[in-house]
Design an enzyme around this catalytic site. Sequence first.
Site, PDB file in Angstrom:
ATOM      1  N   ARG A 141     -70.474 -26.574 -37.998  1.00 45.94           N
ATOM      2  CA  ARG A 141     -69.654 -26.094 -36.863  1.00 45.94           C
ATOM      3  C   ARG A 141     -69.596 -27.114 -35.732  1.00 45.94           C
ATOM      4  O   ARG A 141     -69.630 -26.753 -34.548  1.00 45.94           O
ATOM      5  CB  ARG A 141     -70.160 -24.751 -36.318  1.00 45.94           C
ATOM      6  CG  ARG A 141     -70.501 -23.719 -37.354  1.00 45.94           C
ATOM      7  CD  ARG A 141     -69.350 -23.336 -38.209  1.00 45.94           C
ATOM      8  NE  ARG A 141     -69.782 -22.438 -39.278  1.00 45.94           N
ATOM      9  CZ  ARG A 141     -69.030 -22.161 -40.352  1.00 45.94           C
ATOM     10  NH1 ARG A 141     -67.856 -22.724 -40.517  1.00 45.94           N
ATOM     11  NH2 ARG A 141     -69.470 -21.344 -41.275  1.00 45.94           N
ATOM     12  N   GLU A 197     -66.742 -22.362 -32.317  1.00 42.83           N
ATOM     13  CA  GLU A 197     -66.549 -21.999 -33.729  1.00 42.83           C
ATOM     14  C   GLU A 197     -65.413 -21.004 -33.935  1.00 42.83           C
ATOM     15  O   GLU A 197     -64.522 -21.230 -34.745  1.00 42.83           O
ATOM     16  CB  GLU A 197     -67.861 -21.430 -34.291  1.00 42.83           C
ATOM     17  CG  GLU A 197     -67.720 -20.946 -35.715  1.00 42.83           C
ATOM     18  CD  GLU A 197     -69.018 -20.382 -36.286  1.00 42.83           C
ATOM     19  OE1 GLU A 197     -70.051 -20.413 -35.588  1.00 42.83           O
ATOM     20  OE2 GLU A 197     -68.981 -19.908 -37.431  1.00 42.83           O
ATOM     21  N   ARG A 225     -72.966  -3.985 -39.672  1.00 39.10           N
ATOM     22  CA  ARG A 225     -73.711  -5.215 -39.378  1.00 39.10           C
ATOM     23  C   ARG A 225     -74.161  -5.274 -37.914  1.00 39.10           C
ATOM     24  O   ARG A 225     -75.209  -5.843 -37.602  1.00 39.10           O
ATOM     25  CB  ARG A 225     -72.802  -6.398 -39.703  1.00 39.10           C
ATOM     26  CG  ARG A 225     -73.301  -7.710 -39.196  1.00 39.10           C
ATOM     27  CD  ARG A 225     -72.445  -8.825 -39.740  1.00 39.10           C
ATOM     28  NE  ARG A 225     -72.696 -10.042 -39.006  1.00 39.10           N
ATOM     29  CZ  ARG A 225     -72.098 -11.197 -39.262  1.00 39.10           C
ATOM     30  NH1 ARG A 225     -71.210 -11.282 -40.221  1.00 39.10           N
ATOM     31  NH2 ARG A 225     -72.380 -12.275 -38.561  1.00 39.10           N
ATOM     32  N   GLU A 231     -78.519 -16.477 -26.736  1.00 39.43           N
ATOM     33  CA  GLU A 231     -77.909 -17.607 -27.433  1.00 39.43           C
ATOM     34  C   GLU A 231     -76.395 -17.558 -27.213  1.00 39.43           C
ATOM     35  O   GLU A 231     -75.731 -16.580 -27.570  1.00 39.43           O
ATOM     36  CB  GLU A 231     -78.235 -17.545 -28.934  1.00 39.43           C
ATOM     37  CG  GLU A 231     -77.684 -18.741 -29.701  1.00 39.43           C
ATOM     38  CD  GLU A 231     -78.096 -18.746 -31.183  1.00 39.43           C
ATOM     39  OE1 GLU A 231     -79.296 -18.553 -31.484  1.00 39.43           O
ATOM     40  OE2 GLU A 231     -77.213 -18.944 -32.028  1.00 39.43           O
ATOM     41  N   GLU A 240     -78.307 -14.834 -43.878  1.00 40.70           N
ATOM     42  CA  GLU A 240     -77.304 -15.655 -44.555  1.00 40.70           C
ATOM     43  C   GLU A 240     -77.924 -16.505 -45.676  1.00 40.70           C
ATOM     44  O   GLU A 240     -77.676 -17.700 -45.789  1.00 40.70           O
ATOM     45  CB  GLU A 240     -76.558 -16.526 -43.543  1.00 40.70           C
ATOM     46  CG  GLU A 240     -75.846 -15.691 -42.497  1.00 40.70           C
ATOM     47  CD  GLU A 240     -74.965 -16.477 -41.540  1.00 40.70           C
ATOM     48  OE1 GLU A 240     -75.269 -17.646 -41.286  1.00 40.70           O
ATOM     49  OE2 GLU A 240     -73.975 -15.899 -41.054  1.00 40.70           O
ATOM     50  N   ASP A 295     -71.203 -11.998 -34.055  1.00 45.48           N
ATOM     51  CA  ASP A 295     -71.376 -13.434 -34.272  1.00 45.48           C
ATOM     52  C   ASP A 295     -70.377 -14.246 -33.445  1.00 45.48           C
ATOM     53  O   ASP A 295     -69.376 -14.705 -33.991  1.00 45.48           O
ATOM     54  CB  ASP A 295     -71.211 -13.743 -35.773  1.00 45.48           C
ATOM     55  CG  ASP A 295     -71.569 -15.181 -36.113  1.00 45.48           C
ATOM     56  OD1 ASP A 295     -72.110 -15.871 -35.242  1.00 45.48           O
ATOM     57  OD2 ASP A 295     -71.308 -15.600 -37.254  1.00 45.48           O
TER      58      ASP A 295
HETATM   59  C1  GCV Z   1     -75.887 -22.172 -38.651  1.00 44.05           C
HETATM   60  C2  GCV Z   1     -72.494 -18.218 -38.102  1.00 44.05           C
HETATM   61  C3  GCV Z   1     -72.001 -19.592 -38.461  1.00 44.05           C
HETATM   62  C4  GCV Z   1     -73.002 -20.341 -39.312  1.00 44.05           C
HETATM   63  C5  GCV Z   1     -74.326 -20.372 -38.549  1.00 44.05           C
HETATM   64  C6  GCV Z   1     -74.758 -18.946 -38.280  1.00 44.05           C
HETATM   65  C7  GCV Z   1     -76.026 -18.905 -37.449  1.00 44.05           C
HETATM   66  O1  GCV Z   1     -72.512 -17.402 -39.231  1.00 44.05           O
HETATM   67  O2  GCV Z   1     -70.776 -19.501 -39.112  1.00 44.05           O
HETATM   68  O3  GCV Z   1     -72.513 -21.623 -39.537  1.00 44.05           O
HETATM   69  O4  GCV Z   1     -75.294 -21.063 -39.270  1.00 44.05           O
HETATM   70  O5  GCV Z   1     -73.758 -18.295 -37.541  1.00 44.05           O
HETATM   71  O6  GCV Z   1     -75.900 -18.751 -36.247  1.00 44.05           O
HETATM   72  O7  GCV Z   1     -77.096 -19.005 -37.995  1.00 44.05           O
END
Ligand code: GCV
Length: 831
Positions: free
Chosen positions: A175, A405, A348, A399, A298, A377
């Site tokens: 990203r 993104e 979620r 955060e 993830e 997110d």
């Molecule tokens: C680093 C989102 C982003 C991911 C990222 C994730 C996170 O899903 O698309 O690229 O991973 O957030 O914050 O861990």
Amino acid sequence: MLLECVQPHPLCAETGAEGWLRYAPLDAAQAEKYNSLPASVVLFGNSGVLESAQSELIRGVRGMLGRTLRKEQVLPREKAIVLGTLDALHDAFPELREPPALGKDGYWLTAGRSHGFDCLIITAKTERGVLYGMFALLSKISRNESIVALDEVQQPSAPLRWVDEWDNLDGSIERGYAGNSIFFEKGAVRADLTRAGDYARLLASVGINGCALNNVNADPHALEAGFLPQLARIADVFRPWGVQIALSVDVSSPKLIGGLDTFDPLDPRVADWWKQKADEIYRQIPDFGGFVVKADSEGRAGPSSYGRTPAGAANVIARALQPHGGYLFYRAFVYDHHLDWTNLKNDRARAAYDTFHPLDGKFDDNVILQIKYGPIDFQVREPVSPLFGGLEKTNQAIELQITQEYTGQQRHLCFLIPMWKETLDFDLHANGNSSPVKDLVAGKTFHRPMGGFVGVANVGLDANWLGHPLAMANLYGFGRLAWNPDLSAQAIAEEWTRLTFGNDPQVVQTIDAMQLASWRIYEDYTGPLGAGTLTNILGPHYGPGVESSERNGWGMWHRDDHDGIGVDRTVATGTGFVGQYSPPVAKLYESVSGTPDQLLLFFHHVPYTHVLHSGKTVIQYIYDSHYEGAEKASNYVLQWQSLKGRVDDQRYADVLARLEYQAGHAIVWRDAVCNWFLRVSGIPDTKGRVGNYPGRVEAESMQLQGYVSTDVVPPEDASGGKAVTCPEQLQRCEASYQFKGAAGWYEIDVEYFDLSSGQSRFRVLVGDQEVDEWTADAQLPGMKLSADSSIRRRITGLALRPGDEIRIEGYPDGGERAPLDYVELSTPGQR
Ligand code: GCV
């Protein structure tokens, strides 16, 4: 002609590499304010941080005022600027009494007298505070503020003000939208760390004191013995700016690289491994900041593999860091991405609170839970995460995502500070009283020892750090808000613009107005009313992809169907997410009438005909906001053009090109989303715009030579659901049609697709006369025909007569088959 200049000047080409630390010369009238600035600077102390402060002060004053301050070892018999901690200044200035408001990292700009002469004193309890005070003084001069009779104490709101970089060891950045990593390449730390040092300087200037260097999807090799001396080199260039480095770590490292057969956090061998590893790091980097952990998220390994909790995993690592003063940031972004989408109770958004609230009080004191601002997110609009209010006995940090993104990836202008302000000011009533998020994360509400702010920055090797020259306002603003969340978005925008483009009132007003409107505008033409994400989440998270967030396990649903849209998250009939808020907040969101329009679809499933507080139906709001947003985006171009000659040519041209692209891509968004909802709801736009495009001619309906009509999937990604492409065996294709309108001056927009698999060439001809030609070499995400790769070329000033043939020739290259979507004609000023 671009002037080559040693220092910033309106007519000189600027790359943006200096960010907001340009120290451009002030004009004579502005500089006059500082005539009485002392000619000497005296440094009390000799650490790297203090020396940075002194040399930066000299550099800044030299740049802005054209004077070189004299470095003196002792107080001279004349006025002087004095730099040093309160302790160091004690003997020379016994009258200085520590201001009660001054704490760690804060600074004090004040006056004193020595040998009967006035001194301008920059002091603090810590050396880092002195550095911050020096930057504050330079910022004032740069913005042409008075520095007469200064007596100012500034104290950061929270102790931890960090950035995270999602850099991979191979040099790519997850990203990241501005080139490769400034830290890593090909599995090693870069030989040349000049940019890393420059970055630390920028960070320090806004009070950021920590930086996690690598992707939270962490490569365990960063922890290997051979890598640590390389990391120590980065620490060496960060140290003079008071910025600690940190690492993201994989919790399974003891097994992956440590030779153990387990990473069970409760296994003593695992605890010992982390302890040995931390000791080894601190031997080489004594001021190491700590670790960041992403686990059970993830696809990352996590404590759930052993039936352990996040607290178990966090504490074992935190205990290894604790003797050295290090922190463990444990990310609350923990969710199941294989949710069953057919179960309407699944949500979620619930995941972070459901996981971490029961663990409140179970984390060690050097653990900080790092919580994304919203429960999903980094979307353009989310409610505040209820988890901030659900932790009374646990440190927390918010955060925020500086890298855009989901908000245009630095190809679209989107100043995020107004959004962050809304989040930080939001009152969660966590203690039965007033508890805005900014107080919760700073540890003020529940008297936590630690807390703060983390910004995911993802700067890259591009000269201007973030790609879009105006995007640096987000990095600047993050630092300023982490320091003082009470600052207004307007104040931050103005500071940044003055520092970055100078004090010309027209420049300041124009850029501020564009920045301050940009988040809402982006929201308007992408995903209004809190409708989750309408972005292509199964692709690059960039263009529209309404279907991509439905009918899959990622859980970023908006639940649209023929009858309505939105996710029912109420306690009464929905997923129950609303119940995670304190009663006063839950009461608001539980009812449709209490929920603000901007979040309606996040909390409620309603018919398209539902009437909003604004008086519009949901469907008409979707149509109107997309049209209004796209129109406002196209106005940026005119706003920016009014600054020609007032900002340097290089940045002027760079910003203009991006705004022109954005204006076109906003239309791609508008059309994709509006057509989707027209099709799904069956309810027409009362203004008749959606589905009707006067002046537009679809490529597939033109006379084609070589070109073939191609379906685009999903269909809303192309006008009419189709494009034309030039087949593999051909090197040239043509699409033409006859102009039938009235004679006059026209503009033509050619909408085409620019893929990363080749660089096609296009020619446009009227009759036999070429009126434009170009190569499709934009850097857009996407390997296929989609809204991610859709882009337009505008050709202006064309005299057309009825019967003229308009012809587009496409010369494909590699996998990019000169794909065309449509052309659209308009008269000047019509759009
Ligand atoms: C680093 C989102 C982003 C991911 C990222 C994730 C996170 O899903 O698309 O690229 O991973 O957030 O914050 O861990």
